[in-house]
Design a protein around this motif. Structure first.
Motif, short mmCIF file in Angstrom:
data_model
loop_
_atom_site.label_atom_id
_atom_site.label_comp_id
_atom_site.label_asym_id
_atom_site.label_seq_id
_atom_site.Cartn_x
_atom_site.Cartn_y
_atom_site.Cartn_z
N ASP A 3 1.96 5.69 4.18
CA ASP A 3 1.99 6.00 2.75
C ASP A 3 0.88 7.02 2.48
N HIS A 51 -5.08 1.43 -1.06
CA HIS A 51 -5.33 1.77 0.34
C HIS A 51 -6.49 0.95 0.90
N ASP A 93 -6.21 4.75 -4.37
CA ASP A 93 -7.34 4.54 -3.47
C ASP A 93 -7.66 3.06 -3.33
N ARG A 142 -2.36 7.13 6.58
CA ARG A 142 -2.36 7.71 5.24
C ARG A 142 -1.88 9.15 5.33
N TRP A 198 -0.57 7.33 -0.45
CA TRP A 198 -1.43 6.78 -1.50
C TRP A 198 -2.07 7.93 -2.29
#
Length: 222
Positions: free
Chosen positions: A84, A110, A107, A127, A86
């Motif tokens: 992802d 994550h 954030d 990420r 994010w």
């Protein structure tokens, strides 16, 4: 009125248009299931029970990690890759999505993923954008994947074509939001998935009956 795909008959053309216009979406899925011999499951939790255990798998589109926790609990993976970006988008397809949260929220999601998964060594977090991350895996690497990233047609099609390379022959490509929903980005999922099926790359085996429908495709051997 029907197209025969891998010995499965799927409503197309005039038949599909009639069904879309005159039947509620859930009844449409029931008819599609009967015609195509697809197994209908009550939920995506039940779909997870159909996936292989102790496998190498991935969730693409993770957000807060709630479904990733279910994947881990139900399938006991050998390796679970969570992919992802994010990232809050200011333009492009995902900028219009309901899940385009403020950057500080992404954030926080994550940062919380390792904790929510219990800091397990079987879980690896990536990420980045789906295709950018997936291209670095060997072909035929994953036993199965669950795709719930950007739902606009062009993005879903790119993800599916990439996953056809990265998932093993006879492996599984599952995903979310397979439905016709006017004005909703999920409509692009159905179009992209149906094209993959019609091109003979995969066969629909499972759908669920939740409000936002999950699907299970079995990749054809090629």
């Amino acid at each position: 009125m029907f197209a025969w795909i891998k010995n499965e008959k799927v409503p197309t053309g005039i038949t599909m248009l009639w069904l879309i216009c005159f039947l509620p979406i859930q009844k449409l899925f029931i008819i599609y299931t009967i015609m195509s011999k697809i197994e209908e499951l009550p939920s995506r939790f039940e779909l997870l029970k159909k996936m292989p255990k102790n496998a190498v798998c991935a969730e693409i589109g993770v957000l807060g990690g709630d479904f990733a926790s279910q994947i881990y609990a139900v399938t006991s993976p050998k390796k679970l890759h969570l992919i992802d970006p994010w990232k809050h988008e200011t333009d492009g397809a995902f900028s219009l999505a309901d899940e385009n949260f403020p950057q500080e929220d992404f954030d926080a999601m994550h940062r919380n993923i390792p904790k929510s998964l219990g800091f397990r060594p079987q879980v690896e977090i990536h990420r980045g954008y789906s295709c950018d991350v997936l291209k670095d895996f060997d072909d035929d690497y994953f036993d199965w994947v669950y795709l719930d990233a950007c739902h606009w047609y062009e993005e879903v099609k790119k993800d599916l074509l990439m996953l056809l390379r990265k998932v093993k022959p006879q492996g599984w490509i599952c995903g979310h939001d397979y439905q016709i929903e006017p004005g909703h980005q999920g409509s692009g999922v159905m179009r992209a998935v149906n094209e993959i099926i019609n091109d003979g790359f995969a066969k629909m085996v499972y759908i669920d009956s939740e409000r936002w429908v999950s699907y299970g495709l079995k990749k054809c051997h090629y």
